[in-house]
Design a protein around this motif. Structure first.
Motif, PDB file in Angstrom:
ATOM      1  N   VAL A 148      88.036  67.940  71.308  1.00 27.79           N
ATOM      2  CA  VAL A 148      88.230  67.269  70.114  1.00 27.79           C
ATOM      3  C   VAL A 148      87.831  65.976  69.775  1.00 27.79           C
ATOM      4  O   VAL A 148      87.508  65.747  68.536  1.00 27.79           O
ATOM      5  N   LEU A 149      87.770  65.150  70.753  1.00 29.84           N
ATOM      6  CA  LEU A 149      86.866  63.904  70.711  1.00 29.84           C
ATOM      7  C   LEU A 149      85.430  64.154  70.075  1.00 29.84           C
ATOM      8  O   LEU A 149      85.094  63.342  69.246  1.00 29.84           O
ATOM      9  N   LYS A 150      84.664  65.148  70.691  1.00 27.57           N
ATOM     10  CA  LYS A 150      83.294  65.221  70.195  1.00 27.57           C
ATOM     11  C   LYS A 150      83.315  65.773  68.480  1.00 27.57           C
ATOM     12  O   LYS A 150      82.460  65.502  67.955  1.00 27.57           O
ATOM     13  N   LYS A 151      84.722  66.248  68.206  1.00 25.34           N
ATOM     14  CA  LYS A 151      84.658  66.337  66.743  1.00 25.34           C
ATOM     15  C   LYS A 151      85.211  65.261  65.773  1.00 25.34           C
ATOM     16  O   LYS A 151      85.677  65.451  64.642  1.00 25.34           O
ATOM     17  N   GLY A 152      85.485  64.232  66.498  1.00 25.22           N
ATOM     18  CA  GLY A 152      86.119  63.119  66.116  1.00 25.22           C
ATOM     19  C   GLY A 152      87.589  63.000  65.944  1.00 25.22           C
ATOM     20  O   GLY A 152      88.272  61.793  65.102  1.00 25.22           O
ATOM     21  N   LEU A 153      88.397  63.846  66.646  1.00 23.98           N
ATOM     22  CA  LEU A 153      89.926  63.451  66.642  1.00 23.98           C
ATOM     23  C   LEU A 153      90.129  62.769  68.129  1.00 23.98           C
ATOM     24  O   LEU A 153      89.861  63.449  69.147  1.00 23.98           O
ATOM     25  N   MET A 154      90.924  61.755  68.182  1.00 25.01           N
ATOM     26  CA  MET A 154      91.270  61.195  69.252  1.00 25.01           C
ATOM     27  C   MET A 154      92.782  61.802  69.711  1.00 25.01           C
ATOM     28  O   MET A 154      93.765  61.470  68.837  1.00 25.01           O
ATOM     29  N   THR A 155      92.822  62.181  71.084  1.00 27.12           N
ATOM     30  CA  THR A 155      94.043  62.693  71.509  1.00 27.12           C
ATOM     31  C   THR A 155      94.233  62.264  72.874  1.00 27.12           C
ATOM     32  O   THR A 155      93.478  61.263  73.409  1.00 27.12           O
ATOM     33  N   VAL A 156      95.415  62.461  73.452  1.00 26.27           N
ATOM     34  CA  VAL A 156      95.493  61.943  74.668  1.00 26.27           C
ATOM     35  C   VAL A 156      96.123  62.990  75.731  1.00 26.27           C
ATOM     36  O   VAL A 156      97.242  63.518  75.247  1.00 26.27           O
ATOM     37  N   PRO A 157      95.419  63.406  76.870  1.00 21.18           N
ATOM     38  CA  PRO A 157      96.043  64.226  77.732  1.00 21.18           C
ATOM     39  C   PRO A 157      97.464  63.775  78.287  1.00 21.18           C
ATOM     40  O   PRO A 157      97.506  62.779  78.691  1.00 21.18           O
ATOM     41  N   ALA A 158      98.528  64.726  78.488  1.00 19.93           N
ATOM     42  CA  ALA A 158      99.691  64.223  79.049  1.00 19.93           C
ATOM     43  C   ALA A 158     100.124  65.054  80.299  1.00 19.93           C
ATOM     44  O   ALA A 158     100.875  65.973  80.086  1.00 19.93           O
ATOM     45  N   GLY A 159      99.312  65.042  81.441  1.00 15.24           N
ATOM     46  CA  GLY A 159      99.364  65.698  82.493  1.00 15.24           C
ATOM     47  C   GLY A 159      98.216  66.821  82.136  1.00 15.24           C
ATOM     48  O   GLY A 159      97.746  66.941  81.266  1.00 15.24           O
ATOM     49  N   PRO A 160      98.460  67.798  83.277  1.00 11.08           N
ATOM     50  CA  PRO A 160      97.100  68.830  83.321  1.00 11.08           C
ATOM     51  C   PRO A 160      97.368  69.806  81.959  1.00 11.08           C
ATOM     52  O   PRO A 160      96.011  70.380  81.759  1.00 11.08           O
ATOM     53  N   SER A 161      98.279  70.033  81.409  1.00 14.34           N
ATOM     54  CA  SER A 161      98.560  70.982  80.486  1.00 14.34           C
ATOM     55  C   SER A 161      99.071  70.639  78.976  1.00 14.34           C
ATOM     56  O   SER A 161      99.271  71.618  78.129  1.00 14.34           O
ATOM     57  N   VAL A 162      99.465  69.225  78.928  1.00 10.14           N
ATOM     58  CA  VAL A 162      99.976  68.980  77.676  1.00 10.14           C
ATOM     59  C   VAL A 162      99.132  68.042  76.942  1.00 10.14           C
ATOM     60  O   VAL A 162      98.690  67.039  77.592  1.00 10.14           O
TER      61      VAL A 162
END
Length: 117
Positions: A70-84
């Motif tokens: 999603v970062l490559k597509k311009g959206l910043m997110t944060v992983p919260a552990g391996p599956s969230v």
């Protein structure tokens, strides 16, 4: 004290709390709708604009991998552990921006599913 009052006035005048509640509901509803067609999303949870969704471990798709896509597509997110994957948009996010974020997540997930086969 005057600075604090000015901040509180801006929060009230700009209706930030109302926007947080409305956009948070929009984000969670959009992720739940996506969950209906993509069962690899096993849970959607959050409070206000702090929203996370869980990926099924057996899908082979990690939160870190999705975060990168999603970062490559311009959206910043944060992983919260391996599956969230956690989404924390700004308080002033618009309805259109939430819709765009949901589209980006959907496209990235579909691409990762195809790549994992």
């Amino acid at each position: 004290c005057a600075a604090g009052n000015a901040v509180l006035d801006a929060i009230e005048e700009d209706k930030l709390l109302e926007n947080v509640n409305a956009r948070g509901e929009q984000l969670q509803a959009g992720l739940r709708k996506l969950q209906e067609t993509m069962p690899l999303i096993t849970d959607v949870r959050g409070w206000g604009l702090i929203v996370g969704f869980e990926l099924a471990p057996e899908s082979g798709i990690t939160a870190a991998a999705l975060c990168g896509e999603v970062l490559k597509k311009g959206l910043m997110t944060v992983p919260a552990g391996p599956s969230v994957l956690r989404m924390v948009p700004p308080l002033v996010v618009s309805e259109a921006e939430i819709s765009e974020a949901l589209s980006i997540v959907e496209v990235a997930l579909r691409e990762l599913v195809v790549a994992s086969k």
